[in-house]
Design an enzyme around this catalytic site. Structure first.
Site, PDB file in Angstrom:
ATOM      1  N   ARG A 256       0.852  -1.176   0.000  1.00  0.00           N
ATOM      2  CA  ARG A 256       0.000   0.000   0.000  1.00  0.00           C
ATOM      3  C   ARG A 256       0.896   1.237   0.000  1.00  0.00           C
ATOM      4  O   ARG A 256       1.980   1.235   0.582  1.00  0.00           O
ATOM      5  CB  ARG A 256      -0.918   0.042   1.235  1.00  0.00           C
ATOM      6  CG  ARG A 256      -2.126  -0.894   1.149  1.00  0.00           C
ATOM      7  CD  ARG A 256      -3.125  -0.398   0.107  1.00  0.00           C
ATOM      8  NE  ARG A 256      -4.341  -1.194   0.054  1.00  0.00           N
ATOM      9  CZ  ARG A 256      -4.560  -2.188  -0.791  1.00  0.00           C
ATOM     10  NH1 ARG A 256      -3.610  -2.544  -1.644  1.00  0.00           N
ATOM     11  NH2 ARG A 256      -5.706  -2.835  -0.800  1.00  0.00           N
ATOM     12  N   GLU A 285      -3.478   7.727  -5.645  1.00  0.00           N
ATOM     13  CA  GLU A 285      -3.665   7.014  -6.905  1.00  0.00           C
ATOM     14  C   GLU A 285      -4.861   7.581  -7.651  1.00  0.00           C
ATOM     15  O   GLU A 285      -5.918   7.790  -7.030  1.00  0.00           O
ATOM     16  CB  GLU A 285      -3.853   5.515  -6.634  1.00  0.00           C
ATOM     17  CG  GLU A 285      -2.628   4.874  -6.017  1.00  0.00           C
ATOM     18  CD  GLU A 285      -2.741   3.360  -5.839  1.00  0.00           C
ATOM     19  OE1 GLU A 285      -3.768   2.777  -6.269  1.00  0.00           O
ATOM     20  OE2 GLU A 285      -1.813   2.760  -5.284  1.00  0.00           O
ATOM     21  N   HIS A 304      -0.880  -0.003 -10.100  1.00  0.00           N
ATOM     22  CA  HIS A 304      -1.588  -0.866  -9.136  1.00  0.00           C
ATOM     23  C   HIS A 304      -2.236  -2.061  -9.850  1.00  0.00           C
ATOM     24  O   HIS A 304      -3.441  -2.280  -9.753  1.00  0.00           O
ATOM     25  CB  HIS A 304      -2.635  -0.062  -8.360  1.00  0.00           C
ATOM     26  CG  HIS A 304      -2.975  -0.676  -7.030  1.00  0.00           C
ATOM     27  ND1 HIS A 304      -3.354   0.051  -5.940  1.00  0.00           N
ATOM     28  CD2 HIS A 304      -2.992  -1.982  -6.604  1.00  0.00           C
ATOM     29  CE1 HIS A 304      -3.590  -0.750  -4.905  1.00  0.00           C
ATOM     30  NE2 HIS A 304      -3.379  -1.989  -5.294  1.00  0.00           N
TER      31      HIS A 304
END
Length: 343
Positions: A256, A285, A304
């Protein structure tokens, strides 16, 4: 006697994360008589820890006993309050579901930690090899139609064989163990630090106690971050910690964003202290265009996607069906989240 109800909200707008019909069929088949399975047709949001909730979902969960979806938004929890007993998230992270009401409740929360471990570990291996074998130089030269052996043949070329390197794992859950298996198979030394215990798989040196983080950093040619983001790990790696890494180390984060200071990473890269960084997760993000990481040639940035795999739904379905069996039998569920610890 009214039917007990399970609500399945696993239709996702991104095709690879959209539950195939067979998944819903297997869940239905696992339920005995007396249960109603409500499979919602609207698309859910599985980004990050999951988020957002449609009116259709709120209507369906009122009076439901079990919910399967991407995260458990607060509005959903409020709508199902009083009847909800078990909620499962098809995402691994659960930070967005750990609001005070959920933490204080007796609702059992499970997640998909470990389901994503195999593809993420494959990505970590690719990231390490990218820098170990100079693929970053080759990609840049190819884009410029330039034949260039110089970086590979310099006296101080930072090309490595993985078997001569040490990988340090910050976190030794499902992803960390999957990375460790691959690294050990390639002859690497594997050291790790974990919160829960000082025990680890065969071949992995687990560091514990005072000074464990400093020791881990000092040994890590490849520092791989696989720990969940919690109050304890947020901001854990800043400039001071990065300076403890061996010169020429590579930092990999597939857990993360927010665990490592991205500004400090960019500065260490620009100063030549690190060979490279490989990041699949970021504090914000999408990564903002203003981030200095975009312009650094030794930064490998993924949007991601390290957990993406067509095999996800087989593993996820097996987990859900086994937990349905356990729930009906009154047994402890797999992947039960420690709501106070945050994972």
């Amino acid at each position: 006697m009214p039917e007990r109800r399970i609500v399945v909200n696993l239709r996702e707008r991104r095709p690879i994360w959209d539950a195939p019909p067979r998944v819903l069929e297997e869940i239905r088949a696992a339920l005995p008589d007396g249960w109603a399975c409500v499979c919602l047709s609207g698309t859910a949001d599985g980004e990050g820890d999951g988020g957002g909730v449609a009116a259709e979902v709120l209507d369906a969960v009122r009076g439901a006993e079990v919910y399967l979806g991407y995260g458990v938004p607060r509005e959903l929890f409020d709508a199902a309050r009083g009847t909800l007993r078990w909620a499962h998230s098809a995402a691994a992270g659960v930070g967005g579901s750990l609001y005070p009401e959920m933490v204080a409740s007796d609702v059992v929360l499970t997640n998909s930690a470990g389901v994503h471990a195999e593809p993420i570990a494959d990505t970590v291996l690719a990231m390490m090899l990218h820098f170990a074998r100079g693929l970053d130089w080759a990609v840049r030269a190819q884009a410029e139609r330039r034949w260039d052996k110089a970086p590979f043949e310099a006296a101080d070329a930072p090309v490595r064989e993985l078997s001569e390197s040490t990988v340090g794992l910050l976190g030794l859950g499902g992803i960390g163990e999957a990375v460790a298996r691959r690294a050990l198979a390639l002859g690497m030394r594997v050291v790790a630090m974990r919160r829960s215990s000082a025990d680890g798989p065969p071949g992995v040196e687990v560091l514990a106690g005072d000074g464990a983080l400093e020791r881990l950093l000092s040994l890590s040619d490849y520092l791989v971050i696989t720990a969940p983001r919690t109050e304890e790990t947020a901001g854990m790696l800043g400039a001071r910690e990065l300076a403890r890494l061996p010169r020429g180390a590579v930092v990999v984060n597939v857990s993360r964003g927010g665990i490592v200071d991205e500004g400090a990473l960019a500065e260490a890269l620009a100063a030549g202290a690190l060979r490279g960084v490989a990041l699949d997760v970021f504090a914000t993000e999408p990564l903002p265009p203003s981030s200095p990481l975009w312009g650094l040639p030794n930064a490998l940035l993924l949007p991601h996607v390290s957990g993406t795999s067509h095999r996800f739904w087989r593993r996820e379905t097996d987990l859900i069906v086994e937990n349905v069996r356990r729930y009906l039998a009154g047994e402890r569920l797999l992947n039960t989240v420690d709501k106070r610890a945050g994972y």
